[in-house]
Design an enzyme around this catalytic site. Structure first.
Site, PDB file in Angstrom:
ATOM      1  CB  ILE A   1      43.249 -50.517  14.070  1.00  0.00           C
ATOM      2  CG1 ILE A   1      43.751 -51.207  15.139  1.00  0.00           C
ATOM      3  CG2 ILE A   1      43.191 -48.990  14.012  1.00  0.00           C
ATOM      4  CD1 ILE A   1      45.411 -50.731  15.421  1.00  0.00           C
ATOM      5  CB  SER A   2      39.387 -53.977  16.982  1.00  0.00           C
ATOM      6  OG  SER A   2      38.996 -54.423  15.730  1.00  0.00           O
ATOM      7  CD  GLN A   3      36.613 -49.195  22.495  1.00  0.00           C
ATOM      8  OE1 GLN A   3      35.432 -49.900  21.960  1.00  0.00           O
ATOM      9  NE2 GLN A   3      36.468 -48.742  23.555  1.00  0.00           N
TER      10      GLN A   3
END
Ligand code: SAH
Length: 234
Positions: free
Chosen positions: A72-74
């Site tokens: 899950i992206s930053q």
């Protein structure tokens, strides 16, 4: 219910993201986040998208692992990509790499109509369940399982395209499916970056000009999982 939980943590995360946005303004060209993006980050319950074992870390400003070796992206990167896409009411946005569905939810919260494609079938199914349960269902968010490198020709053209996995070059089908005046945001660079910086990848914003040509802006270093052919991840 989920939307009223952990609001304070989301507000603190948003403040941190805004600080990062100011610090990187020269590279990204974004001096501040548009209000629709701020509201979306403050609303979407990121804790519903992370693994239960990462619940305590859901509002830290960093990427986290999800199933099948993906991430899950930053949150800062999600906010910047959402802003670069010009996300807002009525915008039609294609996302490649649904993953857990968090970015799709943030785009939908801005009022955009989201088309999102995921290549790993079980991830596509679980993202669909999470998004549906939170009220981000069709027709606001439309999901498809398949190879995002081909885009979604029947739904094209898109006002913006957000690619959430890295590639050496922009897949040509995606450029064709971008509307004139639209922006495609993607991490350009080698498929398997080192886990730490410098990864060799650069976040790029590609603008489609009125004559159909593309102008590429190279923005900030990033580290994304690779854009792959179907069947490569199980
Ligand atoms: N959008 C996510 C992050 C995505 S991680 C978020 O909300 O945080 C990148 C995703 O791209 C992974 O789930 C991976 O399986 C997917 N992916 C990789 N290659 C793909 C392809 N060819 N088509 C569609 N999805 C792809």
């Amino acid at each position: 219910m989920a939307f009223s939980q952990r609001r304070g943590e989301r507000e603190a995360l948003l403040a941190e993201i805004e600080g990062d946005v100011r610090e990187t303004a020269r590279q990204t060209g974004l001096s501040r986040l548009p209000d629709v993006v701020r509201t979306a980050i403050a609303r979407v319950p990121r804790h519903c998208f992370v693994r239960p074992s990462d619940d305590a870390h859901a509002y830290e400003n960093r990427a986290l692992p999800i199933d099948h070796g993906q991430t899950i992206s930053q949150p800062y990167i999600v906010a910047v990509m959402t802003a670069l896409c010009g996300a807002g009411p009525g915008k039609r946005i294609l996302e490649i790499g649904t993953g857990c569905g968090y970015q799709a939810a943030v785009l939908a919260e801005t009022g955009a109509v989201v088309y999102s494609i995921e290549v790993v079938p079980p991830l596509a199914r679980s993202a669909a369940q999470t998004l549906e349960a939170l009220g981000y269902g069709s027709p606001d968010v439309v999901l498809r399982e398949g190879d995002g490198r081909q885009g979604w020709p029947e739904a094209a053209p898109f006002d913006a395209i957000l690619v959430a996995a890295a590639a050496e070059r922009m897949p040509s089908a995606l450029g064709e499916q971008l509307a004139v005046g639209g922006t495609l945001v993607f991490p350009m660079g080698p498929a398997y970056p080192r886990r730490s910086f410098p990864s060799g990848q650069t976040l790029c914003a590609v603008d489609k000009q009125s004559d159909g040509s593309f102008r590429t802006r190279k923005l900030i270093p990033v580290a994304f999982v690779p854009l792959v052919a179907p069947g490569r991840i199980s």
